[in-house]
Scaffold this active site. Sequence first.
Site, PDB file in Angstrom:
ATOM      1  N   CYS A  73       0.845  -1.207   0.000  1.00 31.23           N
ATOM      2  CA  CYS A  73       0.000   0.000   0.000  1.00 31.23           C
ATOM      3  C   CYS A  73       0.878   1.255   0.000  1.00 31.23           C
ATOM      4  CB  CYS A  73      -0.956   0.003   1.185  1.00 31.23           C
ATOM      5  SG  CYS A  73      -2.356  -1.131   0.991  1.00 31.23           S
ATOM      6  N   ASP A  96      10.142  -6.858  -8.861  1.00 32.53           N
ATOM      7  CA  ASP A  96      10.474  -7.413  -7.556  1.00 32.53           C
ATOM      8  C   ASP A  96      11.898  -6.988  -7.188  1.00 32.53           C
ATOM      9  OD1 ASP A  96       9.257 -10.052  -5.779  1.00 32.53           O
ATOM     10  OD2 ASP A  96      11.356  -9.472  -5.475  1.00 32.53           O
ATOM     11  N   ASN A 153       1.372 -16.663  -3.676  1.00 35.43           N
ATOM     12  CA  ASN A 153       1.611 -17.336  -2.405  1.00 35.43           C
ATOM     13  C   ASN A 153       0.493 -17.005  -1.422  1.00 35.43           C
ATOM     14  OD1 ASN A 153       4.042 -18.628  -3.102  1.00 35.43           O
ATOM     15  ND2 ASN A 153       5.200 -16.732  -2.770  1.00 35.43           N
ATOM     16  N   GLY A 195       5.321 -19.462   2.106  1.00 32.57           N
ATOM     17  CA  GLY A 195       6.399 -18.483   2.281  1.00 32.57           C
ATOM     18  C   GLY A 195       5.960 -17.061   1.997  1.00 32.57           C
ATOM     19  N   HIS A 252      -0.415  -8.395   1.245  1.00 34.23           N
ATOM     20  CA  HIS A 252      -1.292  -7.664   0.316  1.00 34.23           C
ATOM     21  C   HIS A 252      -1.269  -8.551  -0.921  1.00 34.23           C
ATOM     22  CE1 HIS A 252      -2.468  -3.637  -1.717  1.00 34.23           C
ATOM     23  NE2 HIS A 252      -2.495  -4.557  -2.679  1.00 34.23           N
ATOM     24  N   HIS A 288      -0.716 -10.450  -4.061  1.00 35.18           N
ATOM     25  CA  HIS A 288       0.097 -10.065  -5.214  1.00 35.18           C
ATOM     26  C   HIS A 288       0.351 -11.274  -6.094  1.00 35.18           C
ATOM     27  CE1 HIS A 288       2.708 -11.060  -1.790  1.00 35.18           C
ATOM     28  NE2 HIS A 288       3.525 -11.598  -2.677  1.00 35.18           N
ATOM     29  N   HIS A 332       3.019 -12.906  -8.618  1.00 33.21           N
ATOM     30  CA  HIS A 332       4.373 -12.895  -9.170  1.00 33.21           C
ATOM     31  C   HIS A 332       4.280 -13.254 -10.651  1.00 33.21           C
ATOM     32  CE1 HIS A 332       6.618 -13.095  -5.237  1.00 33.21           C
ATOM     33  NE2 HIS A 332       5.474 -13.613  -4.823  1.00 33.21           N
TER      34      HIS A 332
HETATM   35  P1  AMP Z   1       5.718 -13.232  -1.164  1.00 37.84           P
HETATM   36  O1  AMP Z   1       6.869 -14.024  -0.593  1.00 37.84           O
HETATM   37  O2  AMP Z   1       4.872 -13.996  -2.127  1.00 37.84           O
HETATM   38  O3  AMP Z   1       4.922 -12.543  -0.081  1.00 37.84           O
HETATM   39  O4  AMP Z   1       6.412 -12.116  -2.060  1.00 37.84           O
HETATM   40  C1  AMP Z   1       6.806 -10.873  -1.620  1.00 37.84           C
HETATM   41  C2  AMP Z   1       7.784 -10.347  -2.645  1.00 37.84           C
HETATM   42  O5  AMP Z   1       7.932  -8.955  -2.453  1.00 37.84           O
HETATM   43  C3  AMP Z   1       9.188 -10.969  -2.559  1.00 37.84           C
HETATM   44  O6  AMP Z   1       9.501 -11.608  -3.791  1.00 37.84           O
HETATM   45  C4  AMP Z   1      10.083  -9.757  -2.279  1.00 37.84           C
HETATM   46  O7  AMP Z   1      11.326  -9.840  -2.938  1.00 37.84           O
HETATM   47  C5  AMP Z   1       9.242  -8.605  -2.791  1.00 37.84           C
HETATM   48  N1  AMP Z   1       9.510  -7.312  -2.182  1.00 37.84           N
HETATM   49  C6  AMP Z   1       9.655  -7.036  -0.859  1.00 37.84           C
HETATM   50  N2  AMP Z   1       9.862  -5.721  -0.688  1.00 37.84           N
HETATM   51  C7  AMP Z   1       9.830  -5.141  -1.922  1.00 37.84           C
HETATM   52  C8  AMP Z   1       9.986  -3.808  -2.412  1.00 37.84           C
HETATM   53  N3  AMP Z   1      10.195  -2.773  -1.590  1.00 37.84           N
HETATM   54  N4  AMP Z   1       9.910  -3.597  -3.747  1.00 37.84           N
HETATM   55  C9  AMP Z   1       9.702  -4.636  -4.589  1.00 37.84           C
HETATM   56  N5  AMP Z   1       9.537  -5.907  -4.198  1.00 37.84           N
HETATM   57  C10 AMP Z   1       9.610  -6.167  -2.881  1.00 37.84           C
HETATM   58 ZN    ZN Z   2      -1.765  -3.320   1.162  1.00 43.46          ZN
END
Ligand code: AMP
Ligand code: ZN
Length: 112
Positions: free
Chosen positions: A9, A32, A88, A94, A99, A101, A103
């Site tokens: 957010c 990412d 995920n 993991g 929020h 998302h 991938h």
């Molecule tokens: P998940 O493990 O499915 O919750 O994925 C979260 C993803 O967010 C991971 O692949 C992180 O590398 C990515 N992530 C965390 N912080 C940031 C950020 N500030 N900008 C871009 N990606 C991020």
């Molecule tokens: Zn959010």
Amino acid sequence: MLEKDCLFCKIIEGKIPSSKVYEDDKMLVFKDIEPKAKIHLLAIAKDHFKLLSNMDEKQAETLKYVLVKIPEIAAQNGCKNGYRLVINQGEDAGQTVFHLHIHILGGQTLPW
Ligand code: AMP
Ligand code: ZN
């Protein structure tokens, strides 16, 4: 609705910087920060919910909108021979950011 303490957010609000590749009024796609493939993008709705199990009807409509947009955005960002989508859900998967998302992984042959 956005959530005060949510990392994604804050990215939507521009409070935390990101490498945006696509944005409109309903969604955002950005790179990412720790890519797990040559191309690794994250697609999010501009409406905060944690999990598919929390999603209401309106959020489901927005998620559909995001899914329909993804093929075009993936192609524009170099996914020429396909790509993988990963969502995920929870601790065993993991999930680290709560929020929802998507991938988008591509730019190479992906190991299963
Ligand atoms: P998940 O493990 O499915 O919750 O994925 C979260 C993803 O967010 C991971 O692949 C992180 O590398 C990515 N992530 C965390 N912080 C940031 C950020 N500030 N900008 C871009 N990606 C991020
Ligand atoms: Zn959010």
